[in-house]
Design an enzyme around this catalytic site. Sequence first.
Site, PDB file in Angstrom:
ATOM      1  N   GLY A  85     -49.947 -22.051  -1.184  1.00  0.00           N
ATOM      2  CA  GLY A  85     -49.152 -23.152  -0.654  1.00  0.00           C
ATOM      3  C   GLY A  85     -47.676 -22.839  -0.801  1.00  0.00           C
TER       4      GLY A  85
ATOM      5  N   HIS B 211     -45.682 -29.620   4.901  1.00  0.00           N
ATOM      6  CA  HIS B 211     -45.445 -31.030   5.169  1.00  0.00           C
ATOM      7  C   HIS B 211     -44.318 -31.653   4.349  1.00  0.00           C
ATOM      8  CE1 HIS B 211     -46.482 -34.547   7.386  1.00  0.00           C
ATOM      9  NE2 HIS B 211     -46.519 -35.277   6.286  1.00  0.00           N
TER      10      HIS B 211
ATOM     11  N   PHE C 144     -34.264 -47.737  -3.465  1.00  0.00           N
ATOM     12  CA  PHE C 144     -35.630 -47.471  -3.017  1.00  0.00           C
ATOM     13  C   PHE C 144     -36.584 -48.454  -3.667  1.00  0.00           C
ATOM     14  CE2 PHE C 144     -38.045 -44.084  -0.762  1.00  0.00           C
ATOM     15  CZ  PHE C 144     -37.069 -43.755   0.165  1.00  0.00           C
TER      16      PHE C 144
ATOM     17  N   GLN D 107     -52.294 -43.922  -1.423  1.00  0.00           N
ATOM     18  CA  GLN D 107     -51.147 -44.772  -1.081  1.00  0.00           C
ATOM     19  C   GLN D 107     -51.036 -45.040   0.415  1.00  0.00           C
ATOM     20  OE1 GLN D 107     -46.748 -43.531  -1.704  1.00  0.00           O
ATOM     21  NE2 GLN D 107     -47.111 -45.272  -3.056  1.00  0.00           N
TER      22      GLN D 107
ATOM     23  N   HIS E  81     -48.387 -46.301   2.984  1.00  0.00           N
ATOM     24  CA  HIS E  81     -46.968 -46.606   3.181  1.00  0.00           C
ATOM     25  C   HIS E  81     -46.908 -47.814   4.107  1.00  0.00           C
ATOM     26  CE1 HIS E  81     -42.772 -46.292   4.205  1.00  0.00           C
ATOM     27  NE2 HIS E  81     -42.614 -45.319   3.337  1.00  0.00           N
TER      28      HIS E  81
ATOM     29  N   LEU F  84     -44.091 -41.904  10.133  1.00  0.00           N
ATOM     30  CA  LEU F  84     -43.442 -42.618   9.040  1.00  0.00           C
ATOM     31  C   LEU F  84     -42.070 -43.141   9.436  1.00  0.00           C
ATOM     32  CD1 LEU F  84     -43.205 -43.230   5.918  1.00  0.00           C
ATOM     33  CD2 LEU F  84     -42.195 -40.958   5.726  1.00  0.00           C
TER      34      LEU F  84
ATOM     35  N   GLU G  96     -38.977 -45.704   3.804  1.00  0.00           N
ATOM     36  CA  GLU G  96     -38.663 -46.872   2.986  1.00  0.00           C
ATOM     37  C   GLU G  96     -37.153 -47.110   2.910  1.00  0.00           C
ATOM     38  OE1 GLU G  96     -41.374 -47.428  -0.349  1.00  0.00           O
ATOM     39  OE2 GLU G  96     -39.621 -47.264  -1.633  1.00  0.00           O
TER      40      GLU G  96
ATOM     41  N   ARG H 285     -44.758 -49.974  -2.847  1.00  0.00           N
ATOM     42  CA  ARG H 285     -45.546 -49.780  -1.621  1.00  0.00           C
ATOM     43  C   ARG H 285     -46.920 -50.449  -1.682  1.00  0.00           C
ATOM     44  NH1 ARG H 285     -43.879 -43.437  -0.537  1.00  0.00           N
ATOM     45  NH2 ARG H 285     -41.750 -43.950   0.043  1.00  0.00           N
TER      46      ARG H 285
ATOM     47  N   HIS I  51     -50.573 -42.376   3.332  1.00  0.00           N
ATOM     48  CA  HIS I  51     -49.368 -41.574   3.164  1.00  0.00           C
ATOM     49  C   HIS I  51     -49.474 -40.524   2.067  1.00  0.00           C
ATOM     50  CE1 HIS I  51     -45.139 -40.674   3.436  1.00  0.00           C
ATOM     51  NE2 HIS I  51     -44.870 -41.102   2.228  1.00  0.00           N
TER      52      HIS I  51
ATOM     53  N   ARG J 170     -47.549 -44.555  -6.668  1.00  0.00           N
ATOM     54  CA  ARG J 170     -46.304 -43.784  -6.755  1.00  0.00           C
ATOM     55  C   ARG J 170     -45.142 -44.584  -6.183  1.00  0.00           C
ATOM     56  NH1 ARG J 170     -43.352 -40.741  -3.288  1.00  0.00           N
ATOM     57  NH2 ARG J 170     -44.881 -40.677  -1.605  1.00  0.00           N
TER      58      ARG J 170
ATOM     59  N   GLY K   1     -41.724 -44.674  -4.175  1.00  0.00           N
ATOM     60  CA  GLY K   1     -41.072 -43.853  -3.168  1.00  0.00           C
ATOM     61  C   GLY K   1     -39.914 -43.089  -3.785  1.00  0.00           C
TER      62      GLY K   1
ATOM     63  N   LEU L  28     -40.778 -36.159  -4.125  1.00  0.00           N
ATOM     64  CA  LEU L  28     -39.962 -34.965  -3.861  1.00  0.00           C
ATOM     65  C   LEU L  28     -39.428 -34.405  -5.173  1.00  0.00           C
ATOM     66  CD1 LEU L  28     -38.021 -35.939  -0.590  1.00  0.00           C
ATOM     67  CD2 LEU L  28     -39.795 -34.197  -0.840  1.00  0.00           C
TER      68      LEU L  28
END
Lengths: 247, 586
Positions: B12, B45, B117, B231, B233, B243, B246, B288, B356, B391, B393, B397
């Site tokens: 990956g 992604h 957020f 999750q 979204h 998407l 948020e 979310r 999501h 989780r 938002g 990342l």
Amino acid sequence: MSERVYQLEVLRYHPETDSEPHFQRYSVSCEEEWVVLDALNRIKETIDPTLSYRWSCHMAVCGSCGMMINGEPMLACKSFLRDYQGVIRVEPLAHFPIERDLVTVIDDFMDKFKRVKPYLIPKHEKPVSEGEYLQSPAQLKKFKQYTMCINCMLCYAACPEYGLIPKFLGPAAISMAHRYNQDSRDGGRDERQEEIATTEGVWECSFVGACSEVCPEHVDPASALQQVKIKSTVDWYKEHLMPWVKK
Amino acid sequence: METIKTDVAIIGAGGAGLRAAIALAEADPKLSVALISKVYPMRSHTCAAEGGAAGVIKPDDSMDYHFNDTVGGGDWLSDQDAVEYFIQEAPKELTQLEHWGCPWSREANGSVAVRPFGGMKKQRTWFAADKSGFHILHTLFQTSLRFPSIQRFDEYYATDLIVDDGRCQGFTAIEMRSGQMKHFQAGAVIIAGGGAGRMFPFTTNGAVKTGDGMALAYRAGVPLKDMEFVQYHPTGLPNTGTLLTEACRGEGGILVNKNGRRFLQDYGMGPETPVGKPQLKTMELGPRDRVSQAFWQEQKKGNMVSTKWGDCMMLDLRHLGEKKIDERLPLVRDVSVSYLGVDPVTDPVPVRPVVHYMMGGIHTDIRAATPLPGLFAAGECACVSINGANRLGSNSLTELLVFGRRAGLSAAEYVRSGASAGNDAALAGKAAAAQARIRALFEKTGGRESLAGLRKEMMTTMEDNAGIYRTEGELLAACAKLADLRRRYADIELNDKTNVYNTDLLQALELGSMLDCAEAVTVSALERRESRGAHQRLDFVERDDKKFLRHSLAYYHPSGPPRIDYRDVVITKSQPGVRDYSGDHK
């Protein structure tokens, strides 16, 4: 939602069985709001599982699904069926060897992209513990548009120079070098210049501007190339006519 | 079969895989790193993440605030030692990305800007307009090109982990261009293969998100943790599932029902706040899971807007004005106009909740190590767990950076600790067995099942029975159906029996991964007889800390449902409490 039948003429080529590419016609029922990629997916699911192409995000950000649609380099996920009349012709991106069907070999782009050193070469090194480099919104704006490149290579398929002179570094690679050169945090221009201010670099560009016309992200590679040319010319004058002036 | 020997192999090349590779290259340039991905790194992604990455940086914020938001947001299913590590590392990682050139949006004074957020008490989400994931991915990919020790194998699909002598020593992978199987013999393996949202029909996830990394580990005996937590979204385009970040709400967008009412105030997220003045951690800046659940409740009451794509709520951004929308949310405007024909500058956008993110994944510890020696995992495919039952938002990342790096460092330590060289003959034998498995699928004739048919049945099953609210009856039906689909999968016959870039074969293998992951989701969901975070049971509506303040662990069984076991949550300083999104009004 209303469906109707669309005609797609898709280039097929399989190196294990075909001596040369040929077109295959598909009639496929699609919703009118769909994009060409949706039509290809419907074909693969319901008519011909052997059809091969790349795709992932379906939102014009991953850059996988660049192909020629009615002769124009496009992202299949952002080409709406409603914008076409009659048979829609789908081919792999021009100027790249075909690996299979709509899948191209992109080694050349990947090599060139790496050659221009598309990463920050810091002007002043500092450890992470000292926090971020300050960069004003105006400084960011100077290079931001060139960061938007999704490496979809539509610009290479549109570029007549790249078609004629495969050694040409090409729009996306040179734009990315320019992106870092324009970054207030970067000090690597001289290193990159060795690659891009050569005949295979920026001087091959004849400023047709086709790259900017097809760019789905409005990166405007042509403007990057022109700016690089101007700056390279200034370098040349400085070096040859005013050698006492430091670059 | 060609054997490729490397010190560390990474499966990956999205955000987590690239971050792991760079960490390895920086830690020890002498270690050889093979970075394998079924797509070119830029296609991963991570590129589709929009809103930003959380990390405490501003003076009014604190590590404790981020910790409490994350743990409460996760309904106390997060491991708190992992959250503490994550919070501490977050600002360092985001600053590191800045040093590598990431074009973060800036304040007027040149410092990095942050935005509000969902579920976050303070503004701490670093962003690059609304293409944050895209810029993170490209910054990492471009930075990785500096390091000669990183060798990439683009468009290679990993099929089986090779486990010998009780440890992971590599894997087999198909080179898409030739169709040839390769044996990667590695001192350590890191899986960074992303999520599995494509098991559902309506998802923000790109085509690549088929759970391959999870399935690799799962089949090798490593448990999948907390897989029942999927999750939704709240705001996806109703036709394509694309998407809308948020950050739309972070910047001040509101959600209304068909009567124009900001209905979140009726579901524990009120009282109403002034339009255009978003208040942190309440109303549209709720988490979310709660917002998606409110949609479902409101839909049941018949309060949603009926569209040709199903019931929708309306996301209203008009009061932000064109200038702000273009500056902060240009992608949102572009995709709304392109794919739906609605311009958020002039009209509210119909949206509905969309699958999501998988909170669950490969069971790892705080060092990104799995229970199988030599195997590490990071990113969405892994479950550390910092995200618990839901989780927040902009934590993901950051997570792929923090634990991607950690996985790289842990793998380096493991390799340098001097595990003995592998037994070449034994490993080659296992690689040959993996090759035989793929060849059998490839060559099989007389199969009665179609790939597209089974995939569709799986997706419908998941949507109908394992969505925002679940019941025992539906989950039992889903488990039975998935067991049946797994049996029928053995009866698939490929239409394409050629070698070069065979996407028929690729999709068949991806379906196999998704079926295994989907069954882990439904069986784990069936066994969790409580409601927590993103897992809501209509037949067990309360959170049950006595029985279920525990992670589920699903263990693979080749011909039957997974065995489910449990593991206690790590609590360091926050005892389970009430999730409060009333904006301090109580």
